[in-house]
Design a protein around this motif. Sequence first.
Motif, short mmCIF file in Angstrom:
data_model
loop_
_atom_site.label_atom_id
_atom_site.label_comp_id
_atom_site.label_asym_id
_atom_site.label_seq_id
_atom_site.Cartn_x
_atom_site.Cartn_y
_atom_site.Cartn_z
N LEU A 167 -6.32 6.77 -3.12
CA LEU A 167 -5.39 6.73 -1.99
C LEU A 167 -4.42 5.55 -2.09
O LEU A 167 -4.78 4.48 -2.57
N THR A 168 -3.21 5.76 -1.59
CA THR A 168 -2.25 4.67 -1.46
C THR A 168 -2.62 3.83 -0.21
O THR A 168 -3.51 4.23 0.55
N ALA A 169 -1.91 2.74 0.00
CA ALA A 169 -2.19 1.87 1.16
C ALA A 169 -2.12 2.65 2.47
O ALA A 169 -3.03 2.59 3.29
N ALA A 170 -1.05 3.39 2.66
CA ALA A 170 -0.87 4.12 3.92
C ALA A 170 -1.96 5.18 4.08
O ALA A 170 -2.47 5.39 5.19
N GLU A 171 -2.30 5.85 3.00
CA GLU A 171 -3.34 6.87 3.05
C GLU A 171 -4.71 6.25 3.33
O GLU A 171 -5.52 6.80 4.06
N VAL B 168 0.87 -0.19 -4.27
CA VAL B 168 0.64 0.28 -5.65
C VAL B 168 0.84 -0.89 -6.60
O VAL B 168 1.87 -1.55 -6.57
N PRO C 258 -4.03 2.07 -6.80
CA PRO C 258 -2.83 2.60 -6.15
C PRO C 258 -2.61 2.06 -4.74
O PRO C 258 -1.64 2.45 -4.08
#
Lengths: 345, 345
Positions: free
Chosen positions: B98-102, B135, B221
């Motif tokens: 997952l990315t930061a927002a996810e 990321v 990420p």
Amino acid sequence: GLAAPAIAQNKRELKMVTAWPKNFPGMGVGAERLAKRITEATDGQLSVRVFAAGELVPPFEIFDAVSSGTAEMYHGAEYYWPGKSPAFNFFSAVPFGLTAAENNAWIYHGGGQELWDELSAKFNVKAMLVGNTGVQMGGWFNREINTLEDLKGLKMRIPGLGGEVLRRLGASTLSLPGGEIYPALQSGAIDATEWVGPWNDLAFGFHKIAKFYYYPGFHEPGTSFSVGFNKGAWEGFTPAQRQILQNAAAAENDYMLAEFNARNGAALKTLVNEHKVQLRKFSDDVMKEIGRVSGETIAELAAGNEDVKKVYDSFIDFRANAKEWANISENAYFDSRNLDYKYTK
Amino acid sequence: GLAAPAIAQNKRELKMVTAWPKNFPGMGVGAERLAKRITEATDGQLSVRVFAAGELVPPFEIFDAVSSGTAEMYHGAEYYWPGKSPAFNFFSAVPFGLTAAENNAWIYHGGGQELWDELSAKFNVKAMLVGNTGVQMGGWFNREINTLEDLKGLKMRIPGLGGEVLRRLGASTLSLPGGEIYPALQSGAIDATEWVGPWNDLAFGFHKIAKFYYYPGFHEPGTSFSVGFNKGAWEGFTPAQRQILQNAAAAENDYMLAEFNARNGAALKTLVNEHKVQLRKFSDDVMKEIGRVSGETIAELAAGNEDVKKVYDSFIDFRANAKEWANISENAYFDSRNLDYKYTK
């Protein structure tokens, strides 16, 4: 600081006027959560009372209410008061502008907050970030949009700068309050509408009356919401109270975007799998021209208005760096993650 | 609550042990800011004292220090204690995850926090999000990586799950503390290293001794950092104090990611324009196989370990929705924004 007994006696109610119906998903819930964060953190010393849209003042008058001191705080979106200054648009959403993460970077660490403070101070307001929708959807359409020709004569509900951009491309755009959109689309009074994203759109039921769901939402790539304080009230808070208010706002900024991202993912699945919604991506030809007109539109806002120009120049510089960084970070990562490989067992 | 005079007398120092050198860009600065947010919001009632790595305990022993009550809080990254449980990796960084927002969406609104609480409680800790790098970059390489063959025998500094993934592809990976990386790369003891992103990497000067700067950072990420409290200490705080601590942590989670995004954009420009760094994107063939091995690696962690499996299952489900939503939101928007049109005057 005050002597301890004085603190105990100084319980104070803060009126927060909002632009949202009560418990409206996303923004309305976020306003309630913000109130709770502040009231609980101060152990009731500052007790925030939330007023839904229209309860104390109409939604688009919340800025004036706080400016004049009728209420201590508003929870809304800066692009609701372009009549005060078009510069406010830059602190909420700009077509082909910054995403939520990029906007946070500009506001917190790229000089954005200082420009915002300077602008808001002219209206006796101190404002800060309090939430974000993330990238919105392009909207619901009764017919396909394949070429620029298809935009001509299109009757679409799309407010703000996005509406202005499509108007320049021949569409007939208008703003309608939330409650009037569904019947207008159902009756054919309008051909299309944008709203927010899968989570809010599913709740509204647009999939029952429109065939095509377009993306991406070029007009609002990361719409910010804000909490604004009457400047006199702000300056009257103790340093500890101001820190509590800033922490609560930034926490909620983080939390609301996360809620949109979590609920949008799940709602998208429902829309596509259960309701068989037809997703469509705007073509590159259409997007290119909309991008050009978006740039032209905001450049014209800046021309001849010193307040706008100052904000515009900072925004444009920041956007250039942000775009390059996005390309080698999130954008490149998404492309790699999308390749054809087996990830789960 | 306590009577007011008791509050005034009850000033309490909280020891926060960190995994970072003093004022380390990003994480170290974030730890200091968190301390300030808490100390100021409580008007010194809870006064947080920050200990840099090694000042009170070595960096990787901060978890034990908090678990045992030697310190009340840590500021670190959950993937630093896989020996406690490999499940902790999921609360910091997962290759091709997952990315930061996810990740924020999963933790705050997708069941992640509840799983994390359950896991941490086994070690007498209550942890929460407190920052993110976004990321990361793939790293600095002395030679080009064009095919999977080029990974064989590559000596690279890359810790954690990312290191395990490359090891399975024939690389020889190792973990080195920050201070030892530069001389190792300069002397040729290693051929490559990952670190964080342009902001931190520029400060380290890797561009002086490595030719190629690869992206994207598939292995991290969106690396999350966390603040963990001794569970007894946490439960002993008043509800108002707990709210202040949660607001401060979430505010800092928002603020740190924004700082990485702002500084990375500017540093990337400097690296490319001034230092003529050669940016390289990992090829799709290389990324596909790394993606497959990443999935295989985390699936194996889950097999036969109930704690990991529970977290893994939630993570994998959330990732599937998040990936689809990213594709029609941020990813699609980035693609449109990158088209060839004139945006500025």
